[in-house]
Design a protein around this motif. Sequence first.
Motif, mmCIF file in Angstrom:
data_model
loop_
_atom_site.group_PDB
_atom_site.id
_atom_site.type_symbol
_atom_site.label_atom_id
_atom_site.label_comp_id
_atom_site.label_asym_id
_atom_site.label_seq_id
_atom_site.Cartn_x
_atom_site.Cartn_y
_atom_site.Cartn_z
ATOM 1 N N GLY A 165 48.768 38.365 42.375
ATOM 2 C CA GLY A 165 47.744 38.271 41.383
ATOM 3 C C GLY A 165 45.975 38.176 41.226
ATOM 4 O O GLY A 165 45.979 39.199 42.642
ATOM 5 N N ARG A 166 45.197 37.574 40.678
ATOM 6 C CA ARG A 166 43.692 37.797 40.898
ATOM 7 C C ARG A 166 43.062 37.701 42.023
ATOM 8 O O ARG A 166 42.959 36.787 43.360
ATOM 9 C CB ARG A 166 42.956 36.628 40.010
ATOM 10 C CG ARG A 166 41.609 37.308 40.216
ATOM 11 C CD ARG A 166 41.083 36.654 38.716
ATOM 12 N NE ARG A 166 38.985 36.572 38.570
ATOM 13 C CZ ARG A 166 38.781 37.750 37.731
ATOM 14 N NH1 ARG A 166 39.693 37.976 37.485
ATOM 15 N NH2 ARG A 166 37.393 37.186 37.704
ATOM 16 N N TYR A 221 37.955 39.379 47.052
ATOM 17 C CA TYR A 221 36.570 40.420 46.893
ATOM 18 C C TYR A 221 36.043 41.172 47.589
ATOM 19 O O TYR A 221 35.948 42.489 48.241
ATOM 20 C CB TYR A 221 36.827 40.704 46.145
ATOM 21 C CG TYR A 221 36.159 41.809 44.831
ATOM 22 C CD1 TYR A 221 37.112 42.947 45.098
ATOM 23 C CD2 TYR A 221 34.751 41.794 44.906
ATOM 24 C CE1 TYR A 221 36.157 43.853 44.456
ATOM 25 C CE2 TYR A 221 34.426 43.104 44.878
ATOM 26 C CZ TYR A 221 35.190 44.116 43.949
ATOM 27 O OH TYR A 221 33.915 45.307 43.178
ATOM 28 N N TYR A 279 49.136 44.217 40.551
ATOM 29 C CA TYR A 279 48.831 43.030 39.262
ATOM 30 C C TYR A 279 48.804 43.595 38.245
ATOM 31 O O TYR A 279 48.824 42.799 37.019
ATOM 32 C CB TYR A 279 47.133 42.388 40.027
ATOM 33 C CG TYR A 279 46.724 43.791 40.175
ATOM 34 C CD1 TYR A 279 45.676 44.441 39.332
ATOM 35 C CD2 TYR A 279 46.209 44.159 41.204
ATOM 36 C CE1 TYR A 279 44.933 45.773 39.531
ATOM 37 C CE2 TYR A 279 45.314 44.843 41.972
ATOM 38 C CZ TYR A 279 44.755 45.759 40.892
ATOM 39 O OH TYR A 279 43.636 46.967 40.356
ATOM 40 N N ARG A 280 49.083 45.314 38.032
ATOM 41 C CA ARG A 280 49.168 45.765 36.507
ATOM 42 C C ARG A 280 49.783 46.852 36.600
ATOM 43 O O ARG A 280 50.144 47.339 37.713
ATOM 44 C CB ARG A 280 47.987 45.570 35.733
ATOM 45 C CG ARG A 280 46.821 46.573 36.392
ATOM 46 C CD ARG A 280 46.162 47.315 35.510
ATOM 47 N NE ARG A 280 45.462 47.955 36.126
ATOM 48 C CZ ARG A 280 45.140 48.566 36.390
ATOM 49 N NH1 ARG A 280 46.251 49.325 36.354
ATOM 50 N NH2 ARG A 280 44.470 50.080 37.022
ATOM 51 N N THR A 337 40.694 36.283 45.257
ATOM 52 C CA THR A 337 39.592 35.327 44.934
ATOM 53 C C THR A 337 38.170 35.782 45.012
ATOM 54 O O THR A 337 38.263 36.983 46.080
ATOM 55 C CB THR A 337 39.725 34.264 46.217
ATOM 56 O OG1 THR A 337 40.101 34.714 47.423
ATOM 57 C CG2 THR A 337 41.269 33.542 46.321
ATOM 58 N N ASP A 338 36.720 34.984 45.348
ATOM 59 C CA ASP A 338 36.075 35.823 45.419
ATOM 60 C C ASP A 338 35.769 36.274 47.281
ATOM 61 O O ASP A 338 35.373 37.352 47.704
ATOM 62 C CB ASP A 338 34.303 34.735 45.339
ATOM 63 C CG ASP A 338 34.076 34.994 44.100
ATOM 64 O OD1 ASP A 338 35.503 35.216 43.034
ATOM 65 O OD2 ASP A 338 33.639 33.729 43.714
#
Length: 333
Positions: free
Chosen positions: A218-219, A225, A295-296, A221-222
Amino acid sequence: MDEIDLRSLTDALLEQLPIGIILTDPEGKMVFINQTAEQVRHVHRDKLLGRNVLDCHNAKSQPNVMRAIDNIRAQPQTRYKRMVDDARNERYYINTYAGLSDQAGTSIGMAVLTEDVTEKRKLEMERATSYQMMEETTHSLRQKYHELLLTSLETIAKLLEARDQYTCDHSRNVCDYALKMYEFRYGVGNEYYAIKTAATLHDIGKVGIPDAILHKSGRLTDEEYKQIMRHSMIGESILRPLDVGSSISHIVRHHHERYDGKGYPDGLKGEAIPQASRIIAIADAYDAMSSSRPYRKALPVNTCLTEIDANAGTQFDPEWAQVFLELAKTGSL
């Protein structure tokens, strides 16, 4: 001189030039092949005249060649260079694809010029090897621990491969793309081996990033990252002790800088970023986009190339971005 004599003279000139020449009609059918082209490409013109120029290439390279031909058909005034490594015949040559058009700008065919640069490239490789050896021996510590350096870097590469198969494949691809870009402009120049090592190990700092973050589907978090961003500095700290007198750790530190100064870790801008780092940044971004990630899915090639072009001058060095795009258009990557 009448028209017949001029035609004979032109044919004789094309036949005797030391560069291989193939001329096609607008559909790609070969209408002329000179003697040098026969010798360089190991073909017989009698068997190829009247056939499509793609028949001069093996099945694996035909899609790449077709990409160059399609671009020339769309824009007859353009020309492209394609580097070809003929491993089977131990030759290396450069093909130049040039569109031919009439006075109205309408495509009337194409010229494929082939230059055998095998011996030149061998000399460049020898020169680059000599330069590398000279650089290594100028510093007493590097000379003393050279064997340890190579062994350590090989161990690190194997460690990276064992931990993450994606990172292994990614690093190999980035190294391949970066070297082709550099060689396209400079041949096998002084930075060739530094780029080769730095590109192979550019993500070694990810050994210090938790697997849960690296493989997250998934994405991020700040905070996650921010941890990912640390990998270029971790990589530098790993390589610096093994890298006495070289620029490899410095290149690795800066491979995520942006041409507009908005990258990390130091916010360097333009040519303040090491040239090798600017090259690797483009190769890194392209392979990341064109490969499947947790994630993609992988993005289409044309989408990736559009992104490189759109971000030239902001994220990427515009001159090196154009080198990459030309290599991609001609199927040299």
